[in-house]
Structures are given as structure tokens and as C-alpha cells.
Write an enzyme that holds these catalytic residues in place. Structure first.
Site, short mmCIF file in Angstrom:
data_model
loop_
_atom_site.label_atom_id
_atom_site.label_comp_id
_atom_site.label_asym_id
_atom_site.label_seq_id
_atom_site.Cartn_x
_atom_site.Cartn_y
_atom_site.Cartn_z
N GLY A 198 0.88 -1.18 0.00
CA GLY A 198 0.00 0.00 0.00
C GLY A 198 0.90 1.21 0.00
O GLY A 198 1.83 1.30 -0.79
N GLU A 199 0.66 2.11 0.91
CA GLU A 199 1.48 3.32 0.98
C GLU A 199 2.04 3.41 2.41
O GLU A 199 1.28 3.60 3.36
CB GLU A 199 0.61 4.53 0.62
CG GLU A 199 1.37 5.79 0.35
CD GLU A 199 2.45 5.66 -0.73
OE1 GLU A 199 2.20 5.02 -1.77
OE2 GLU A 199 3.55 6.19 -0.51
N SER A 200 3.36 3.24 2.52
CA SER A 200 3.94 3.14 3.86
C SER A 200 3.75 4.41 4.69
O SER A 200 3.55 4.33 5.91
CB SER A 200 5.43 2.81 3.74
OG SER A 200 6.09 3.74 2.92
N CYS A 219 6.14 -5.25 0.28
CA CYS A 219 6.23 -3.91 -0.29
C CYS A 219 6.17 -2.82 0.79
O CYS A 219 7.12 -2.67 1.55
CB CYS A 219 5.16 -3.77 -1.37
SG CYS A 219 5.60 -2.57 -2.61
N ARG A 229 12.87 3.35 -1.04
CA ARG A 229 11.47 3.46 -1.47
C ARG A 229 11.38 3.81 -2.94
O ARG A 229 12.22 4.54 -3.46
CB ARG A 229 10.75 4.58 -0.71
CG ARG A 229 10.36 4.25 0.69
CD ARG A 229 9.49 5.37 1.27
NE ARG A 229 8.22 5.47 0.57
CZ ARG A 229 7.47 6.57 0.54
NH1 ARG A 229 7.88 7.69 1.12
NH2 ARG A 229 6.32 6.56 -0.10
N ILE A 271 5.12 -3.17 -7.76
CA ILE A 271 4.32 -1.96 -7.95
C ILE A 271 4.94 -0.83 -7.13
O ILE A 271 4.87 -0.84 -5.90
CB ILE A 271 2.85 -2.18 -7.51
CG1 ILE A 271 2.24 -3.36 -8.29
CG2 ILE A 271 2.03 -0.91 -7.73
CD1 ILE A 271 0.86 -3.78 -7.78
N ARG A 272 5.56 0.09 -7.80
CA ARG A 272 6.27 1.20 -7.13
C ARG A 272 7.02 0.67 -5.90
O ARG A 272 6.88 1.15 -4.78
CB ARG A 272 5.29 2.32 -6.76
CG ARG A 272 4.62 2.92 -7.99
CD ARG A 272 3.75 4.12 -7.65
NE ARG A 272 4.55 5.19 -7.09
CZ ARG A 272 4.34 5.75 -5.91
NH1 ARG A 272 3.35 5.35 -5.13
NH2 ARG A 272 5.11 6.72 -5.49
N HIS A 329 4.62 -8.40 -4.80
CA HIS A 329 3.27 -8.71 -4.30
C HIS A 329 2.86 -10.15 -4.61
O HIS A 329 2.10 -10.38 -5.55
CB HIS A 329 2.25 -7.77 -4.95
CG HIS A 329 2.31 -6.38 -4.44
ND1 HIS A 329 1.55 -5.94 -3.38
CD2 HIS A 329 3.07 -5.33 -4.82
CE1 HIS A 329 1.82 -4.67 -3.13
NE2 HIS A 329 2.75 -4.27 -4.00
N GLU A 384 0.71 -11.84 -3.28
CA GLU A 384 -0.75 -12.01 -3.12
C GLU A 384 -1.50 -11.70 -4.41
O GLU A 384 -2.68 -11.99 -4.53
CB GLU A 384 -1.26 -11.13 -1.95
CG GLU A 384 -1.39 -9.64 -2.23
CD GLU A 384 -0.08 -8.87 -2.24
OE1 GLU A 384 1.00 -9.50 -2.20
OE2 GLU A 384 -0.14 -7.63 -2.33
N1 GLN Z 1 5.54 3.02 -2.98
C1 GLN Z 1 4.93 2.53 -1.79
C2 GLN Z 1 5.58 3.10 -0.53
O1 GLN Z 1 6.55 3.77 -0.63
C3 GLN Z 1 4.97 1.02 -1.73
C4 GLN Z 1 4.19 0.44 -2.87
C5 GLN Z 1 3.50 -0.85 -2.60
O2 GLN Z 1 3.29 -1.27 -1.44
N2 GLN Z 1 3.07 -1.46 -3.66
O3 GLN Z 1 5.12 2.88 0.52
#
Ligand code: GLN
Length: 187
Positions: free
Chosen positions: A47-49, A79, A106, A133-134, A169, A171
Site C-alpha cells: 500500500g502506501e507506507s 512492499c 522506497r 508496484i512502485r 506482491h 498475493e
Molecule cells: N511506494 C509505496 C511506498 O513507498 C509502496 C508500494 C507498494 O506497497 N506497492 O510505501
């Protein structure tokens, strides 16, 4: 076996599906009181840390989560979850749980390669699908950390004691092996 899945933000539903497919019970950890429920293992989803870190503080979950991880409960972080565990973030001043002696970078793949799919070797499992993913990668690890997968010379999976962290990921792909391995080290 009951898996507690951190469910404040991000891809927690997909992890739940994998665990259910493997016969585990799951509970979603959404607030302070959920943290005191019974669970034998923990998943920290992608997700987004930055958002997850803030919510863990705002919801009063941070200290209990850190204590549970440090007590030795098996943890699987993907991630953003891996960023939360890292002792240090190369390109950010912030840190979160700091329970794993790794340094991460990151959004390490830049804009163009922000998201990609590959298949690569994972120690003990053979070739596994990997969706990034990113994603972060692990820039360095301390001696006690076992490196489990390397893609393009960057560490993308590692284990330290009770903690398993991957950049990608698992999952999101139709392959249960990494979740299965994790649930087995919880036994
Ligand atoms: N870019 C996100 C972060 O810095 C991590 C991306 C992800 O969990 N798919 O938290």
C-alpha cells in the site's frame, strides 16, 4: 492457525484470500482493540507506507504491533509492509517499526519501471512470479539476515528470524508457495 492481517490501508484482502485458500483463519486488524485479539502470525500488506505509518500512530496500534513483532510472532511483510519493518530508509528520513536490520530504498525503480512483472528464483522455492508496484528494494542487510531473492542485482526478499519481507506482491499472482512457506514457519 489464525493470521492477523493489518487492514488499515492497502492490499490486505488479497492476502486474506491466499491464507483462506491455504486453510488458515484470518482476522483483520483495523484498530487498537483488534491488536489484542488472538492471532498466531501477522501480515503487513503493500500500500502506501507513509499512510500506513501515520494510521498506525493515529489509531493507537503502533506500540502493540511493534511489541508483538519483537516478541517473535511470524511476520510476512510485502512492499510497503517491508518499508515499515526496515531499520533505515535510504531516501527518507522517516522510519517506522525498525524491527528488521535492513536498509530499503522506497520507489526504487523510478518512474519508468515503477511497475513490472518478472519471474525469478526464490531460495527454497524455485522460480516464482513477482509483481512489483512502485516497489522498494533492499539496499543492504546485516549479517544475520538471509537473502532469499535477488532481481537485477537488488535484494527483493529476505528473512530475519521471525520476519519475512518481500519487495513484490505474491498475493497478486496465482501462486501460493510464498504464503505457504510463511504459514509453515509459523508452526
Ligand atoms: N511506494 C509505496 C511506498 O513507498 C509502496 C508500494 C507498494 O506497497 N506497492 O510505501
Amino acid at each position: 492457525m489464525t493470521v492477523g492481517i493489518l487492514a488499515v490501508q492497502g492490499a490486505f484482502a488479497e492476502h486474506k484470500q491466499k491464507c483462506v485458500q491455504l486453510g488458515a483463519d484470518c482476522i483483520e486488524l483495523r484498530n487498537h482493540s483488534d491488536m489484542h485479539a488472538h492471532y498466531d502470525a501477522l501480515i503487513l500488506p503493500g500500500g502506501e507506507s507513509t499512510v500506513q505509518g501515520k494510521l498506525l500512530n493515529d489509531l493507537g496500534m503502533f506500540d502493540t504491533l511493534k511489541a508483538r513483532i519483537e516478541s517473535g510472532i511470524p511476520v510476512f511483510a510485502t512492499c510497503a509492509g517491508m518499508i515499515l519493518l526496515a531499520d533505515k530508509i535510504e531516501n527518507d528520513d522517516k522510519t517506522y517499526l525498525r524491527s528488521m536490520p535492513i536498509t530499503v530504498r522506497r520507489n526504487a525503480y523510478g518512474r519508468q519501471l515503477g511497475s513490472f512483472y518478472t519471474e525469478s528464483d526464490f531460495k527454497g522455492l524455485g522460480t516464482v512470479p513477482m509483481t512489483f508496484i512502485r516497489a522498494p528494494y533492499i539496499g543492504s542487510v546485516s549479517d544475520e539476515v538471509e537473502v532469499l531473492a535477488v532481481v537485477d542485482n537488488h535484494i527483493v526478499a529476505a528473512r530475519y528470524k521471525n520476519q519475512l519481507a518481500v519487495s513484490f506482491h505474491p498475493e497478486l499472482n496465482d501462486d501460493l508457495r510464498i504464503h505457504k512457506m510463511f504459514l509453515e514457519f509459523g508452526k
